[in-house]
Design a protein around this motif. Structure first.
Motif, PDB file in Angstrom:
ATOM      1  N   PHE A  58     -28.123  29.361  -7.196  1.00  0.00           N
ATOM      2  CA  PHE A  58     -28.116  27.996  -7.699  1.00  0.00           C
ATOM      3  C   PHE A  58     -26.671  27.559  -7.814  1.00  0.00           C
ATOM      4  CE2 PHE A  58     -28.106  24.841 -11.127  1.00  0.00           C
ATOM      5  CZ  PHE A  58     -29.093  23.991 -10.685  1.00  0.00           C
ATOM      6  N   GLY A  59     -26.353  26.430  -7.183  1.00  0.00           N
ATOM      7  CA  GLY A  59     -24.970  26.001  -7.250  1.00  0.00           C
ATOM      8  C   GLY A  59     -24.745  24.644  -6.632  1.00  0.00           C
ATOM      9  N   ILE A  60     -23.483  24.404  -6.296  1.00  0.00           N
ATOM     10  CA  ILE A  60     -23.045  23.140  -5.719  1.00  0.00           C
ATOM     11  C   ILE A  60     -22.529  23.428  -4.314  1.00  0.00           C
ATOM     12  CG2 ILE A  60     -21.406  21.232  -5.938  1.00  0.00           C
ATOM     13  CD1 ILE A  60     -21.400  21.893  -9.004  1.00  0.00           C
ATOM     14  N   VAL A  61     -22.998  22.631  -3.358  1.00  0.00           N
ATOM     15  CA  VAL A  61     -22.527  22.790  -1.986  1.00  0.00           C
ATOM     16  C   VAL A  61     -21.698  21.567  -1.595  1.00  0.00           C
ATOM     17  CG1 VAL A  61     -24.448  24.264  -1.283  1.00  0.00           C
ATOM     18  CG2 VAL A  61     -24.636  21.798  -0.988  1.00  0.00           C
ATOM     19  N   LEU A  67     -21.409  26.756  -0.125  1.00  0.00           N
ATOM     20  CA  LEU A  67     -21.503  26.922  -1.579  1.00  0.00           C
ATOM     21  C   LEU A  67     -20.095  26.944  -2.165  1.00  0.00           C
ATOM     22  CD1 LEU A  67     -23.447  27.463  -3.983  1.00  0.00           C
ATOM     23  CD2 LEU A  67     -23.056  29.905  -3.581  1.00  0.00           C
ATOM     24  N   THR A  68     -19.778  25.937  -2.978  1.00  0.00           N
ATOM     25  CA  THR A  68     -18.448  25.865  -3.578  1.00  0.00           C
ATOM     26  C   THR A  68     -18.440  26.377  -5.009  1.00  0.00           C
ATOM     27  OG1 THR A  68     -18.760  23.589  -4.330  1.00  0.00           O
ATOM     28  CG2 THR A  68     -17.764  23.910  -2.143  1.00  0.00           C
ATOM     29  N   THR A  69     -19.560  26.248  -5.686  1.00  0.00           N
ATOM     30  CA  THR A  69     -19.673  26.717  -7.059  1.00  0.00           C
ATOM     31  C   THR A  69     -21.064  27.294  -7.268  1.00  0.00           C
ATOM     32  OG1 THR A  69     -18.225  24.930  -7.822  1.00  0.00           O
ATOM     33  CG2 THR A  69     -19.505  26.069  -9.502  1.00  0.00           C
ATOM     34  N   GLU A  70     -21.121  28.536  -7.702  1.00  0.00           N
ATOM     35  CA  GLU A  70     -22.411  29.146  -8.019  1.00  0.00           C
ATOM     36  C   GLU A  70     -22.553  29.191  -9.530  1.00  0.00           C
ATOM     37  OE1 GLU A  70     -25.196  33.068  -7.142  1.00  0.00           O
ATOM     38  OE2 GLU A  70     -23.146  33.021  -6.385  1.00  0.00           O
ATOM     39  N   ILE A  71     -23.710  28.761 -10.019  1.00  0.00           N
ATOM     40  CA  ILE A  71     -23.988  28.776 -11.450  1.00  0.00           C
ATOM     41  C   ILE A  71     -24.662  30.103 -11.766  1.00  0.00           C
ATOM     42  CG2 ILE A  71     -25.102  27.570 -13.364  1.00  0.00           C
ATOM     43  CD1 ILE A  71     -23.061  25.853 -11.701  1.00  0.00           C
ATOM     44  N   VAL A  72     -24.024  30.898 -12.622  1.00  0.00           N
ATOM     45  CA  VAL A  72     -24.557  32.222 -12.967  1.00  0.00           C
ATOM     46  C   VAL A  72     -24.642  32.352 -14.481  1.00  0.00           C
ATOM     47  CG1 VAL A  72     -23.682  33.339 -10.872  1.00  0.00           C
ATOM     48  CG2 VAL A  72     -22.254  33.258 -12.922  1.00  0.00           C
TER      49      VAL A  72
END
Length: 74
Positions: A58-61, A67-72
């Motif tokens: 799950f993140g921002i592309v 994928l530039t930012t993955e939400i972890v």
């Protein structure tokens, strides 16, 4: 066809003044109520948790679908 006839549930929520200011800014910036911002935040959280439960990321592309930012850590 079924309809949801359950009554709405009200919550009392205590948040810091800083968080309230951030919530207010988001609400004003989107012309929404604070409650609507919180509802959408809960929906987004549910999507993120569901994605992680199935092994998805799950993140921002970016515009190139990278994928530039993955939400972890949810």
């Amino acid at each position: 066809m079924t309809t949801d006839t359950a009554p709405d549930v009200r919550y009392s929520l205590v948040i810091s003044a800083d968080l309230d200011s951030r919530l207010e800014a988001l609400a004003q910036g989107r012309s929404m109520s604070k409650a609507d911002i919180l509802r959408r935040g809960l929906a987004l959280y549910e999507v993120a948790v569901g994605a992680q439960a199935t092994g998805s990321r799950f993140g921002i592309v970016d515009a190139d679908d990278r994928l530039t930012t993955e939400i972890v850590g949810l």
